[in-house]
Design an enzyme around this catalytic site. Structure first.
Site, short mmCIF file in Angstrom:
data_model
loop_
_atom_site.label_atom_id
_atom_site.label_comp_id
_atom_site.label_asym_id
_atom_site.label_seq_id
_atom_site.Cartn_x
_atom_site.Cartn_y
_atom_site.Cartn_z
CG ASP A 141 -52.07 -32.95 -8.47
OD1 ASP A 141 -52.04 -33.24 -9.69
OD2 ASP A 141 -52.20 -31.79 -8.05
CD GLU B 25 -48.91 -34.41 -11.89
OE1 GLU B 25 -49.27 -33.86 -12.95
OE2 GLU B 25 -49.24 -33.97 -10.77
#
Length: 550
Positions: A213, A274
């Site tokens: 993330d 990401e």
């Protein structure tokens, strides 16, 4: 354990990976929130769909102020989702079916309830406890102003002032997201060692990799200089070139370290970034041979329904990622963006994270949106590389636009006072069975976000035996993609089609998609798969086909 592939043939280079948003996938406990037992109960459905791996969004212990992306214990399962035993069972059952399992890792920030942050609040400025996070003195005569002008991705200031144990106003801490999500200081060796421990904890349990993330956000520019993003910028930074809290070169040292750690384990464990970077070339830096293995192709995801733009992005992707020896990782939807069915029919700019809702002007045409979504998926699954599927897109689920205000839970909605709808619309629990409570999501009929009544027509059991359903289309595409090894193939553009047409060959498969407003001739050979039923010998607007032979 799955065997190690030869270099260049690793599973992640060509895999179709299915994203599971656990709280919205399947609820076995009946509390209206999906859980790990729900995942286990539907693994056979995923095998039938034809995917190669699953990625689970966060299920670790969390106060759930940002749907699990605020982690309080990285090495435990939140009771909402079950136990570590439930996770181990799910992992074992997935591996028994030949499915690999990737889990989410959130290293940019923790929850405010994490033990470390609670220790930091109780400690003094300059202490080792505070050095794990980004605490700074404020500006102004009495420190009453934040250390810089940074804004949170979710809206509002990126700094919150703490109250010292004696009740006096204290330092400020940085949170690029919600105030309940303080950012770690990745210049601190203790932080780096802690995440090595966390990686090993899950690798030792048998996970096949991690989706990381905010992979571009861990390192901040020295001195934390002021920065004001453009008004129309995507919230995660993809539209800017120089951002002091995104894309700093120091992040690459972290992933080189992690690459070495993962290489100690068998099974070709993988890291997926990401990373919302301005260009494909900058994104490709994350997947150089000694760093991560995949990076989401967000430029592809955000490209409009335009043939010329798509050709440029596909070419740039194959060149950019291929230039560093990595696959392009194609994606059309995820838990942070408007689902691609309505998004491809939008007639206005919709930056990532803004969402759409009841008061959004210019609602997308749902019929046109689904037609384009099916055609877009037909193109994507024929491209060389890896691909991600977001749960429910195989059912053609639209964004849920008409969520009532009092049902919304995304921090973006609250931090912008309703100016941005946020991401709740793509996170509504998915329908499994038309005539069951909560459409089969939960045995009690509970659902943490309300499901639209019209989703009965989109339930998996309704689509399963319908030859024209979106589910049937996805199964056919994924079966032929695997059978013909298209993920390991090579793309060759075909000449002779107009500017509004995407036409290429991968192996023996010819792919043609009509993005224009007039019919075009079908390709030669036998049409194997069509995104919509064909009428006559032409390809209608917003339709795509796979054909075999000349």
């Amino acid at each position: 354990m799955v065997a190690v592939e030869a270099p260049g043939a690793e599973w992640w280079r060509t895999a179709v990976i299915y994203q599971i948003y656990p709280r919205s996938f399947a609820d076995r406990s009946g509390d209206g929130i999906g859980d790990l037992a729900g995942v286990t109960s539907h693994l056979d459905d995923l095998v039938t769909l034809g995917i190669d791996a699953i990625w689970l969004s966060p299920f670790q212990r969390s106060p759930q102020k940002d749907a699990g992306y605020d982690v309080s214990d990285y090495c435990d399962v939140d009771p909402l989702f079950g136990t570590l035993g439930d996770f181990d069972e799910m992992l074992a059952q997935a591996h028994a079916r030949g499915l690999r399992v990737i889990i989410d890792l959130v290293p940019n920030h923790s929850s405010e309830q994490h033990e470390w942050f609670q220790q930091a609040l109780a400690a003094t400025p300059g202490s080792p406890e505070r050095a794990r996070y980004l605490f700074r003195n404020g500006k102004g005569a009495n420190g009453e102003l934040p250390p810089n002008n940074w804004e949170s991705v979710f809206g509002g200031p990126a700094w919150t002032r703490v109250t010292d144990p004696d009740g006096a106003p204290g330092q400020w801490y940085l949170h690029l997201f919600d105030s309940s999500q303080p950012d770690f200081d990745w210049t601190n060796p203790e932080v780096r060692e802690e995440f090595r421990r966390i990686l090993r904890f899950w690798l030792d349990r048998g996970v096949d990799g991690f989706r990381v993330d905010v992979a571009h956000g861990l390192v901040k520019a020295a001195g934390l200089p002021d920065y004001t993003p453009p008004a129309d910028a995507d919230s995660m930074g993809g539209a800017e070139s120089e951002v002091p809290y995104f894309g700093q070169t120091g992040v690459h040292d972290i992933y080189r370290d992690w690459h070495i750690l993962l290489s100690e384990y068998d099974g070709d464990r993988a890291l997926c970034a990401e990373a919302w970077m301005p260009t494909i070339a900058q994104t490709a830096l994350f997947v150089r041979p000694d760093e991560m293995h995949q990076a989401f192709n967000f430029e592809y995801l955000m490209t409009r329904w335009d043939a010329g733009q798509l050709r440029r992005v596909i070419d740039g992707s194959l060149e950019g990622f291929g230039g560093v020896g990595a696959p392009s990782t194609w994606v059309l939807s995820n838990h942070d963006v408007v689902r691609h069915a309505p998004r491809l029919a939008l007639t206005f700019e919709n930056p990532q994270g803004h969402g759409i809702g009841p008061r959004t002007a210019g609602r997308p045409d749902p019929v046109l949106g689904l037609r384009r979504a099916r055609a877009a998926s037909t193109v994507m699954f024929a491209l060389p590389g890896s691909a991600y599927v977001y749960q429910g897109e195989e059912l053609g689920l639209p964004e849920v636009i008409d969520l009532p205000d009092d049902a919304r839970q995304d921090p973006t909605w609250f931090r912008t006072q309703g100016e941005r709808y946020g991401r709740d619309g793509c996170r509504v629990p998915i329908p499994w069975a038309a005539d069951e409570p909560a459409f089969g999501f939960s045995p009690t009929g509970e659902s943490w976000l309300p499901q639209p009544e019209e989703w009965a027509d989109l339930a998996r059991d309704v689509q399963r035996d319908d030859p024209d359903s979106t589910l049937t289309l996805y199964k056919a595409l994924l079966a032929e993609r695997r059978r013909r090894a298209l993920g390991a193939g090579h793309l060759t553009w075909l000449e002779g089609y107009g500017p509004d047409v995407i036409a290429f060959r991968n192996g023996a498969i010819t792919v043609v998609a009509n993005l224009g407003s007039s019919p075009v001739p079908l390709p030669g050979g036998h049409v194997m798969i069509a995104s919509e039923p064909l009428v006559g010998d032409t390809l209608a607007p917003d339709q795509a086909v796979w054909a075999l032979g000349d």
